[in-house]
Motif scaffolding. Structure first.
Motif, PDB file in Angstrom:
ATOM      1  N   PHE A   9      84.544   1.030  71.207  1.00 31.32           N
ATOM      2  CA  PHE A   9      85.659   1.400  72.085  1.00 31.32           C
ATOM      3  C   PHE A   9      85.248   1.496  73.554  1.00 31.32           C
ATOM      4  N   SER A  10      83.993   1.211  73.842  1.00 27.13           N
ATOM      5  CA  SER A  10      83.535   1.268  75.235  1.00 27.13           C
ATOM      6  C   SER A  10      84.100   0.091  76.028  1.00 27.13           C
ATOM      7  N   VAL A  11      84.689   0.415  77.171  1.00 30.03           N
ATOM      8  CA  VAL A  11      85.227  -0.650  78.023  1.00 30.03           C
ATOM      9  C   VAL A  11      84.095  -1.546  78.525  1.00 30.03           C
ATOM     10  N   TYR A  12      82.928  -0.957  78.761  1.00 35.60           N
ATOM     11  CA  TYR A  12      81.797  -1.771  79.228  1.00 35.60           C
ATOM     12  C   TYR A  12      81.265  -2.681  78.121  1.00 35.60           C
ATOM     13  N   ASN A  13      81.289  -2.171  76.913  1.00 33.59           N
ATOM     14  CA  ASN A  13      80.911  -3.010  75.776  1.00 33.59           C
ATOM     15  C   ASN A  13      81.807  -4.253  75.733  1.00 33.59           C
ATOM     16  N   ASP A  33      77.258   5.080  69.278  1.00 32.25           N
ATOM     17  CA  ASP A  33      78.220   5.916  70.000  1.00 32.25           C
ATOM     18  C   ASP A  33      77.438   6.720  71.048  1.00 32.25           C
ATOM     19  N   PRO A  34      77.649   6.423  72.346  1.00 35.97           N
ATOM     20  CA  PRO A  34      76.842   7.095  73.381  1.00 35.97           C
ATOM     21  C   PRO A  34      77.242   8.553  73.576  1.00 35.97           C
ATOM     22  N   PHE A  35      78.370   8.940  72.974  1.00 30.67           N
ATOM     23  CA  PHE A  35      78.844  10.319  73.151  1.00 30.67           C
ATOM     24  C   PHE A  35      78.307  11.251  72.061  1.00 30.67           C
ATOM     25  N   GLN A  36      77.561  10.708  71.110  1.00 33.13           N
ATOM     26  CA  GLN A  36      76.996  11.563  70.049  1.00 33.13           C
ATOM     27  C   GLN A  36      75.930  12.494  70.636  1.00 33.13           C
ATOM     28  N   GLY A  50      71.053   6.593  78.649  1.00 31.61           N
ATOM     29  CA  GLY A  50      71.758   6.907  77.404  1.00 31.61           C
ATOM     30  C   GLY A  50      73.176   6.384  77.320  1.00 31.61           C
ATOM     31  N   ARG A  51      73.435   5.313  78.036  1.00 34.35           N
ATOM     32  CA  ARG A  51      74.790   4.747  77.965  1.00 34.35           C
ATOM     33  C   ARG A  51      74.789   3.452  77.173  1.00 34.35           C
ATOM     34  N   VAL A  52      75.935   2.854  77.061  1.00 32.85           N
ATOM     35  CA  VAL A  52      76.055   1.541  76.432  1.00 32.85           C
ATOM     36  C   VAL A  52      76.833   0.649  77.386  1.00 32.85           C
ATOM     37  N   PRO A  53      76.632  -0.680  77.268  1.00 33.00           N
ATOM     38  CA  PRO A  53      75.839  -1.403  76.287  1.00 33.00           C
ATOM     39  C   PRO A  53      74.425  -1.717  76.773  1.00 33.00           C
ATOM     40  N   TYR A  63      70.079  -3.483  80.446  1.00 32.72           N
ATOM     41  CA  TYR A  63      71.262  -2.624  80.512  1.00 32.72           C
ATOM     42  C   TYR A  63      71.854  -2.703  81.908  1.00 32.72           C
ATOM     43  N   GLU A  64      73.018  -2.113  82.083  1.00 30.07           N
ATOM     44  CA  GLU A  64      73.921  -2.233  83.233  1.00 30.07           C
ATOM     45  C   GLU A  64      74.727  -3.524  83.033  1.00 30.07           C
ATOM     46  N   THR A  65      76.027  -3.316  82.840  1.00 30.52           N
ATOM     47  CA  THR A  65      76.873  -4.422  82.376  1.00 30.52           C
ATOM     48  C   THR A  65      76.952  -5.574  83.388  1.00 30.52           C
ATOM     49  N   ALA A  66      76.979  -5.237  84.671  1.00 30.77           N
ATOM     50  CA  ALA A  66      77.019  -6.322  85.668  1.00 30.77           C
ATOM     51  C   ALA A  66      75.757  -7.182  85.548  1.00 30.77           C
ATOM     52  N   GLY A 103      86.919   2.157  90.104  1.00 30.29           N
ATOM     53  CA  GLY A 103      87.965   1.971  89.080  1.00 30.29           C
ATOM     54  C   GLY A 103      87.691   2.672  87.768  1.00 30.29           C
ATOM     55  N   TYR A 104      86.466   2.591  87.284  1.00 32.25           N
ATOM     56  CA  TYR A 104      86.173   3.067  85.910  1.00 32.25           C
ATOM     57  C   TYR A 104      86.579   4.520  85.689  1.00 32.25           C
ATOM     58  N   ARG A 105      86.128   5.393  86.592  1.00 32.36           N
ATOM     59  CA  ARG A 105      86.383   6.821  86.335  1.00 32.36           C
ATOM     60  C   ARG A 105      87.890   7.123  86.295  1.00 32.36           C
ATOM     61  N   ILE A 108      89.827   4.703  83.462  1.00 32.82           N
ATOM     62  CA  ILE A 108      89.426   4.800  82.053  1.00 32.82           C
ATOM     63  C   ILE A 108      89.146   6.240  81.646  1.00 32.82           C
ATOM     64  N   ARG A 109      88.247   6.906  82.374  1.00 29.87           N
ATOM     65  CA  ARG A 109      87.840   8.251  81.942  1.00 29.87           C
ATOM     66  C   ARG A 109      88.956   9.273  82.153  1.00 29.87           C
ATOM     67  N   GLN A 110      89.842   9.003  83.119  1.00 35.23           N
ATOM     68  CA  GLN A 110      90.922   9.964  83.345  1.00 35.23           C
ATOM     69  C   GLN A 110      92.243   9.483  82.732  1.00 35.23           C
TER      70      GLN A 110
HETATM   71  N1  LIG Z   1      76.867   1.550  84.785  1.00 36.73           N
HETATM   72  C1  LIG Z   1      76.938   1.385  83.354  1.00 36.73           C
HETATM   73  C2  LIG Z   1      78.101   2.199  82.830  1.00 36.73           C
HETATM   74  C3  LIG Z   1      78.172   2.172  81.316  1.00 36.73           C
HETATM   75  C4  LIG Z   1      78.986   3.339  80.787  1.00 36.73           C
HETATM   76  O1  LIG Z   1      79.355   4.269  81.507  1.00 36.73           O
HETATM   77  N2  LIG Z   1      79.277   3.285  79.482  1.00 36.73           N
HETATM   78  C5  LIG Z   1      79.975   4.376  78.874  1.00 36.73           C
HETATM   79  C6  LIG Z   1      80.886   3.878  77.757  1.00 36.73           C
HETATM   80  S1  LIG Z   1      82.230   2.952  78.409  1.00 36.73           S
HETATM   81  C7  LIG Z   1      78.980   5.325  78.256  1.00 36.73           C
HETATM   82  O2  LIG Z   1      77.988   4.903  77.703  1.00 36.73           O
HETATM   83  N3  LIG Z   1      79.262   6.624  78.358  1.00 36.73           N
HETATM   84  C8  LIG Z   1      78.442   7.642  77.777  1.00 36.73           C
HETATM   85  C9  LIG Z   1      78.353   8.871  78.632  1.00 36.73           C
HETATM   86  O3  LIG Z   1      79.026   8.910  79.682  1.00 36.73           O
HETATM   87  O4  LIG Z   1      77.613   9.771  78.254  1.00 36.73           O
HETATM   88  C10 LIG Z   1      77.123  -0.107  83.013  1.00 36.73           C
HETATM   89  O5  LIG Z   1      77.558  -0.857  83.885  1.00 36.73           O
HETATM   90  O6  LIG Z   1      76.766  -0.512  81.911  1.00 36.73           O
END
Ligand SMILES: N[C@@H](CCC(=O)N[C@@H](CS)C(=O)NCC(=O)O)C(=O)O
Length: 212
Positions: A9-13, A33-36, A50-53, A63-66, A103-105, A108-110
């Motif tokens: 469900f990660s938008v970056y994934n 699941d990075p939120f575990q 500790g993020r994905v992907p 890592y880092e989607t860009a 944009g992301y925060r 997506i997050r809000q």
């Molecule tokens: N800058 C990172 C951002 C990745 C990111 O924020 N992924 C989110 C999921 S959409 C995540 O892993 N969140 C876990 C957390 O915030 O602890 C990228 O471009 O890959």
């Protein structure tokens, strides 16, 4: 072998998946699941934040989607996602950075998380977060709209790394009724989204919602 280590469900994934589909790269998925509470040690070794992907290709982890998408663009055959004209190269990087930085925060997050995702999994959501996110999303949409009007990117013709980055964000944002309503004011992005939403790579990577 290519492995995308991420959370469905990660938008970056999804951004990374859209690029892989555009390039027609075969890949396996490792669900994390990075939120575990306790992330696997292996994952923290690959992603110190500790993020994905994370993308793994042979012995190479990134890592880092860009950066992942730039790697995918360079490492694999298939249609180019990065035009060569200098101004367009700049615009593609600019869209990616706007999406990540501003944009992301809010989008997506809000907005998406509090209006759509959290209710879908029975978690509490906060209306204030939602409305603050909506307000903060408007200048982002305005900036992207101006770039779409200019026409070098987000033009409904060439599909670039800018499209890969923005499409999953807008796909989530418009699932909130307020997001869909706000988008109507930005006609160049509306036109672009009509094109991007139908793109095979975007359709194929739709994760749905946990309850669906
Ligand atoms: N800058 C990172 C951002 C990745 C990111 O924020 N992924 C989110 C999921 S959409 C995540 O892993 N969140 C876990 C957390 O915030 O602890 C990228 O471009 O890959």
């Amino acid at each position: 072998m290519v492995i995308l280590r991420g959370y469905q469900f990660s938008v970056y994934n999804r951004i990374a998946r859209v690029a892989l589909h555009e390039k027609d790269v075969a890949y396996e998925i490792e669900e994390i699941d990075p939120f575990q509470a306790n992330l696997p040690h292996d994952h923290l070794k690959r992603h110190p934040f500790g993020r994905v992907p994370v993308l793994s290709h042979g012995g190479f982890d990134i890592y880092e989607t860009a950066a992942i998408n730039r790697y995918v663009e360079s490492a694999f055959e298939g249609p180019s996602l990065l035009p060569t004209e200098a101004e367009t190269v700049g615009r593609v990087a600019q869209v990616v950075s706007i999406v990540d930085s501003y944009g992301y925060r809010p989008m997506i997050r809000q907005v998406f998380a509090h209006r759509v995702f959290r209710p879908s999994v029975g978690e509490d959501s906060d209306k204030t977060e939602m409305s603050q996110g909506l307000e903060a999303s408007l200048p982002v949409l305005g900036a992207l709209n101006a770039l779409a009007v200019e026409g070098r990117v987000l033009n409904g013709k060439a599909f670039t790394l800018a499209d890969c980055h923005l499409a999953p964000m807008i796909a989530y944002f418009v699932q909130a009724a307020e997001g869909a309503n706000a988008l109507k004011e930005y006609s160049a992005i509306v036109d672009w989204w009509a094109f991007a939403a139908e793109r095979k790579s975007v359709v194929e990577t739709d994760p749905g919602l946990p309850s669906s």
